[in-house]
Design an enzyme around this catalytic site. Sequence first.
Site, PDB file in Angstrom:
ATOM      1  N   CYS A 158       0.727  -1.246  -0.097  1.00 48.02           N
ATOM      2  CA  CYS A 158       0.174  -0.048  -0.012  1.00 48.02           C
ATOM      3  C   CYS A 158       0.805   1.269   0.052  1.00 48.02           C
ATOM      4  O   CYS A 158       0.237   2.309  -0.292  1.00 48.02           O
ATOM      5  CB  CYS A 158      -0.907   0.006   1.035  1.00 48.02           C
ATOM      6  SG  CYS A 158      -0.164  -0.102   2.949  1.00 48.02           S
ATOM      7  N   GLU A 171       1.065  -2.936  11.265  1.00 44.53           N
ATOM      8  CA  GLU A 171      -0.190  -3.608  10.438  1.00 44.53           C
ATOM      9  C   GLU A 171       0.417  -4.933   9.964  1.00 44.53           C
ATOM     10  O   GLU A 171       1.632  -5.301   9.694  1.00 44.53           O
ATOM     11  CB  GLU A 171      -0.526  -2.878   9.398  1.00 44.53           C
ATOM     12  CG  GLU A 171       0.359  -2.406   8.286  1.00 44.53           C
ATOM     13  CD  GLU A 171       0.339  -3.296   7.069  1.00 44.53           C
ATOM     14  OE1 GLU A 171      -0.558  -4.253   6.936  1.00 44.53           O
ATOM     15  OE2 GLU A 171       1.211  -3.142   6.280  1.00 44.53           O
TER      16      GLU A 171
END
Length: 572
Positions: free
Chosen positions: A51, A110
């Site tokens: 991302c 994450e």
Amino acid sequence: MISVSVLGIRFDQFPPSIHTKFSFTEEQLASITIKLRKQTRSDAVIVLSTCDRVELWCENPKIAVKEPFLRALSLPVLTWSEHTYSIIGEDAIDHLFSLTCGLLSPLYGEDQIISQVHTSLLRSRIHGCASPSMEYLFREAITSAKAVHSTVDLQIPDETVAMAVLTLLEERKVDKQVLLIGSSALARLVAKILAEKGYQVTMTFRDLEKADLLLPKGVQALAYEERFDHFASFSVVLSATKGMEYTVDLDSPRVPQLFIDLAPVRDVNPLLAERNGVEVFTLEDFSVPLPRREAATAQAKSMVMEYRNRAVHYLTYRHQVKAVQRMADQAANDLIFRLNDLLASQDLHLDFRRTLFETARKAFSHQLYQERKREATMHHYDLSKRLESGQASYAGDPDTILEQVHTIEREGWNLTRLSLGSHTGTHMDSPAHLLKTGKTLDQYPVSRFIALAFVMDCRNLGTMQPEDLPDLDPSCDAVLFYTAGSAQLSVACANSLLSRGVRLFGFDTPNCDRSGDLSFPIHHALFAKDALIIENLVNLEAIVSTKVQLTCLPLFFKDADGAPTRVIATTR
């Protein structure tokens, strides 16, 4: 050790409009992977797309990879070259393990990146672009990350952030109606503390069915997509989501006066702060400590380092497996050969010989593997100052001059003339430096320049006395003093070390005696016992309070009262 490198681009630092350039389909990524392996002629290629970044991992590429990488991504080379980063060797391995664990993600800690790393490896494998070494490296990074995330909460919120928000709101004396966008752990903690302090907090949820499970006491729930419909009711908006897009952008309706953006990736478009009467604060503006996150990070890094070291050790000695097996077979055969007469006299069955051979082979293999592992953990530290023209020298010593006499452009080769004193830079003193009958360095065997040394931390000792000395390993015949310029060896301390068999003394200062003391008591005390002295050492802070294998090779010339010396410390 494999020759591994990574070339990457982080695009999260660019405006969201640029991010679309880095949105690739699986088919495109497969095509890019195959193309780059062909073009770079690498043993293996893995393309990692996340991302916030795109990375090209190569094993032993035969050409420079930047231009092929950028062209494969359809990016102009001249425009994007300066935005790339490159990491090689063990630093690249460190990067991979930290990245896979989420320690380098904008959404700190994450775990989605674990599946992204796994997907990149699988893609490379099914298109014939992987290798056993890269497979092992990526699998170990994934295993490490899974172990960390099953043990450590890297996204644990800190109450310090919530208290900083509360302090800001009280200083601004704002209306107590607060909208909090997001339902992350940090958002819930902030909402809880504000509600306890009398604020009327409304929190948004993308799935209102989860509100009953997550909503702090005294906090109201609101559908995320309805947030703009209620902006007029709030003068303060906090946002703490885990998304990659703005929750509040320039085209948002009626903008409140105060925004507090607590998201790791910006939730609130920072350009809103340019509007009259609008303030935007970010997490960085608070500059508060994050003790719970720091503790979790330290635990995660410790776990990652264990996996990383194991991977490096394996990759370092893996190529020696066949050699180890061959040596073990030879040693076992030699053992049986040497025992032939004894075995024959005992009238032992052939099965015993086979068992003895297999047992010996396994024992020899084990010992050889252990030795290779020990060698794989060796680290080398350069404790020498680099020579440069005009560098500072001891008062009265010759200037240091490095003069280029020949050049490739003029003569076809480079050649440099060196002009310097025998006590320039990191150097060794021989007894002949001060004693008329003292030995010169060229009179010592090279064995005197190799020693087992202890690096002593002396920074807070002032003048060192015998009682300040640690209990040295009897095998140590050298001591290096890390003084940082704030400690001084005493004659009594020097004599105590000499009595223990220490014959090599190293200092991180230009002079082991006090500056200006021309009687040189330390020099004389050491030279009287035929000890050698090294001065101007550097980088001792990296190995302080450690036992090291010391190699210090002075320049070899006739009648050397001293000589510039290359000093290397080796640790395991």
